[in-house]
Design a protein around this motif. Structure first.
Motif, short mmCIF file in Angstrom:
data_model
loop_
_atom_site.label_atom_id
_atom_site.label_comp_id
_atom_site.label_asym_id
_atom_site.label_seq_id
_atom_site.Cartn_x
_atom_site.Cartn_y
_atom_site.Cartn_z
N THR A 1 14.72 5.29 13.48
CA THR A 1 15.01 4.83 12.12
C THR A 1 13.78 4.11 11.57
N TYR A 2 13.71 3.99 10.24
CA TYR A 2 12.59 3.27 9.62
C TYR A 2 12.58 1.81 10.08
N ALA A 3 13.74 1.21 10.23
CA ALA A 3 13.81 -0.17 10.69
C ALA A 3 13.26 -0.29 12.11
N GLN A 4 13.56 0.69 12.96
CA GLN A 4 13.10 0.69 14.35
C GLN A 4 11.57 0.77 14.41
N VAL A 5 11.00 1.62 13.58
CA VAL A 5 9.54 1.73 13.53
C VAL A 5 8.93 0.44 13.00
N GLY A 6 9.54 -0.14 11.96
CA GLY A 6 9.01 -1.36 11.37
C GLY A 6 9.00 -2.52 12.34
N MET A 7 9.92 -2.55 13.30
CA MET A 7 10.00 -3.65 14.27
C MET A 7 8.92 -3.56 15.35
N ALA A 8 8.47 -2.35 15.68
CA ALA A 8 7.50 -2.20 16.77
C ALA A 8 6.56 -1.03 16.49
N PRO A 9 5.75 -1.10 15.44
CA PRO A 9 4.88 0.02 15.12
C PRO A 9 3.87 0.34 16.21
N ILE B 1 15.19 22.70 20.01
CA ILE B 1 14.27 21.55 20.01
C ILE B 1 15.06 20.33 20.48
N GLN B 2 14.65 19.75 21.59
CA GLN B 2 15.39 18.64 22.20
C GLN B 2 14.79 17.30 21.77
N LEU B 3 15.54 16.53 20.97
CA LEU B 3 15.10 15.23 20.48
C LEU B 3 16.03 14.15 21.00
N ASP B 4 15.48 13.04 21.40
CA ASP B 4 16.25 11.94 21.98
C ASP B 4 16.68 10.99 20.87
N PRO B 5 18.00 10.93 20.56
CA PRO B 5 18.45 10.02 19.50
C PRO B 5 18.68 8.60 20.00
N SER B 6 18.65 8.41 21.32
CA SER B 6 18.94 7.08 21.87
C SER B 6 17.68 6.34 22.30
N PHE B 7 16.50 6.84 21.92
CA PHE B 7 15.25 6.18 22.28
C PHE B 7 15.23 4.77 21.70
N ARG B 8 14.82 3.81 22.52
CA ARG B 8 14.70 2.43 22.08
C ARG B 8 13.25 1.98 22.21
N ASN B 9 12.87 1.00 21.41
CA ASN B 9 11.48 0.54 21.44
C ASN B 9 11.06 0.06 22.82
N SER B 10 12.00 -0.48 23.56
CA SER B 10 11.67 -0.98 24.91
C SER B 10 11.40 0.15 25.89
N ASP B 11 11.78 1.39 25.54
CA ASP B 11 11.53 2.52 26.45
C ASP B 11 10.05 2.88 26.51
N VAL B 12 9.31 2.57 25.48
CA VAL B 12 7.85 2.78 25.39
C VAL B 12 7.49 4.26 25.32
N HIS B 13 7.96 5.08 26.28
CA HIS B 13 7.65 6.51 26.30
C HIS B 13 8.93 7.34 26.30
N SER B 14 8.87 8.54 25.71
CA SER B 14 10.01 9.45 25.71
C SER B 14 10.14 10.12 27.08
#
Length: 575
Positions: free
Chosen positions: A108-116, A85-98
């Motif tokens: 991270t929970y903080a990452q989700v909280g910043m841009a739900p 299962i390939q998961l991207d650990p470097s995804f950033r909110n600015s990427d918008v799509h995987s």
């Protein structure tokens, strides 16, 4: 191009609890599922197997994992890649799509909280399984909880995982079901529960032996008054906190003496069965962590790895330590939960954090087993609240809404401070000055029972406990600790009989015992009676102590008052 689906035929074999929980999950087929399992039980493998099943049967098209820390993002992605299962650990909110060559991302929970809103769009674009690791973190703040709910309320499936007791605050945790009991309080409901006692019975986790150290402490208040107290004696909350803080001061003798004992224990394990055994010192703040690192280097002759959460490369240092044979790591909060270093076998709990949540997270670093018979040893200050937590490792706690606050004031505010305000020494530093401290072995705690009658550091009696074999089954641990205690008592009696009459100091009458001495005598008497009952009935020591607590009430024996110990002694004499 989409990545290939994971191959279920090559997936690692599941443990019994994982297989039963998987069957329950597949039968339930509801959007939400909560799995509670003790640290080291294999929650990650369980969650990834569910993800693989759902990807293969077409129920989902994508996977999103949400975890507490940046380091865990990499750990999740690595574990997932091992099973296809390939998961991207470097995804950033600015990427918008995987990216299309991933099955999903780790956040991270903080990452989700910043841009739900970003993650809501991602979730609605594809049928998504959301794995919420250590779900209690969604209650850390309103922004995190609201963000998680907004981002993932339209997910196809949600799998909640936790391995530690829930929070003591009243922030409802998103997607967790609560049931109202007869007392009117709402308690969290789990779909699958696999506790520490279950895992210990199945050989999934290690037995943990706690060595509690007391000792005399002296400090000066900001008013100029000098105070002295024995760590572990009954005191007010303020005095306990100051004596505890004095003991942990790196400039006194308490910490060097405890670190020497811990390093001796580590050497014993490395030379008798666990050749790569590692040690972890958990500190309260960064300045103290660096001071402890210097102390343990002086003791062991080997430089320690220091891990601080705001240092670049902290995750790399953890990974390098996990794969090496270095002796010691010192950390503040980077190695608190979810971090997988199976070779950790000796710990020093040298922090003032005292919530059940933080304590369970910390001790969870030492329970992961690799082969039958490995044991772990954790050194703790002899503080009543900590002794109670050590005695109740197997207790399963739920998140309760509407409950009265703990009267001792030990709530998650301390956890917040311990995890997030690492740099400050705290206001307590301004209120007093630590003057001196010495350490003494107070007692050994295992399976809810207290063993030993106390010993000076560096003595042969202490060595008897530090020299326990590293490869033991849970039953062998209880048996050996009982024998060690019996030998210790017998040796003390022989020494008393062999003192020449000329050396005896005449006294008109025997001096009354202090409260601390009375507790030691009563604990010794209670343990002797419990051991005798064990030999008559073959019941484990822990179950006998638990039954006495049920009949008499009160905390574990390590934490019990003189009156409670006397009541239990009277009760067991009638059993």
């Amino acid at each position: 191009m989409s990545p290939p689906l994971p191959n279920l035929e090559t997936f690692p074999a599941l443990r019994d609890w994982q297989r039963k929980a998987l069957v329950k999950y597949l039968r339930k087929r509801s959007p939400d599922f909560m799995a509670v399992a003790t640290p080291g039980a294999g929650k990650t493998t369980f969650a990834l197997r569910i993800a693989a099943e759902l990807l293969n049967d077409g129920s989902i098209d994508a996977v999103t994992v949400v975890c507490p820390t940046e380091h865990l993002k990499t750990q999740w992605a690595t574990a997932a890649a091992r099973v296809g299962i390939q998961l991207d650990p470097s995804f950033r909110n600015s990427d918008v799509h995987s990216a299309r060559d991933f099955h999903g991302a780790v956040l991270t929970y903080a990452q989700v909280g910043m841009a739900p809103a970003v993650h809501r769009r991602r979730t609605m674009t594809r049928n998504t399984l959301v794995i919420l690791d250590e779900i209690h973190h969604a209650g850390d703040s309103r922004s995190w909880g609201d963000g998680v709910k907004q981002a993932f309320d339209q997910a196809e499936r949600r799998l909640m995982l936790t391995g530690t007791p829930f929070r003591s605050d009243e922030n409802p945790i998103p997607f967790v079901d609560y049931e109202r009991g007869q007392d009117g309080l709402q308690r969290s409901r789990s779909d699958s529960v696999y506790g520490y006692s279950d895992a210990l019975r199945d050989g999934v986790v290690r037995p943990v032996i706690f060595l509690a150290y007391s000792g005399e402490t002296r400090w000066r208040t900001n008013a100029g008054d000098e105070l002295a107290a024995r760590l572990g004696e009954p005191m007010t909350k303020d005095l306990i906190a100051q004596a505890w803080r004095t003991a942990l001061d790196h400039r006194g003798d308490w910490m060097p003496q405890v670190l020497r004992a811990a390093d001796a224990r580590l050497s014993r394990l490395r030379s008798h069965g666990i050749s790569d055994a590692g040690g972890l010192i958990i500190a309260s703040d960064q300045q103290t962590a660096r001071a402890y690192a210097k102390l343990i280097e002086e003791v062991s002759g080997e430089k320690a790895v220091v891990v601080l959460s705001d240092d670049q490369g902290a995750s790399d240092r953890i990974a390098q330590f996990a794969a090496s044979e270095q002796r010691w790591m010192v950390a503040v909060r980077m190695v608190s939960e979810g971090v997988d270093i199976p070779r950790l076998a000796v710990g020093v709990y040298a922090t003032s954090a005292s919530t059940p949540l933080y304590f369970a997270q910390a001790i969870g670093r030492f329970v992961r087993t690799r082969r039958p018979g490995e044991t772990a040893t954790v050194f703790v200050p002899s503080v009543p609240h900590l002794l109670g937590l050590a005695s109740e490792m197997e207790r399963q706690r739920d998140h309760i809404l509407g409950a009265p606050k703990d009267p001792d004031g030990l709530d998650d505010t301390l956890l917040e401070r311990a995890q997030r305000e690492e740099k400050a020494e705290g206001e307590l530093e301004k209120q007093f000055e630590a003057l001196s401290s010495i350490a003494e072995l107070d007692q050994v705690i295992y399976d809810g029972a207290s063993f030993g009658t106390g010993a000076r550091t560096g003595s042969a009696e202490e060595e008897e406990y530090l020299g326990l074999p590293g490869l033991l089954t849970p039953d062998q641990v209880s048996t050996l600790l009982t024998k060690r205690q019996s030998d210790q008592i017998a040796a003390q009696k022989r020494a008393a009989r062999t003192v020449p009459a000329s050396d005896a100091v005449p006294a008109p009458r025997e001096a009354p015992l202090s409260a601390g001495e009375r507790r030691v005598v009563l604990r010794r008497q209670l343990n002797t009676l419990v051991a005798a009952h064990h030999h008559r009935t073959n019941l484990p020591h822990g179950k006998i102590h638990a039954e006495l607590r049920r009949l008499c009430g009160g905390p574990p024996s390590a934490q019990a008052t003189i009156e409670q110990l006397e009541e239990r002694i009277a009760t067991i004499q009638t059993m």
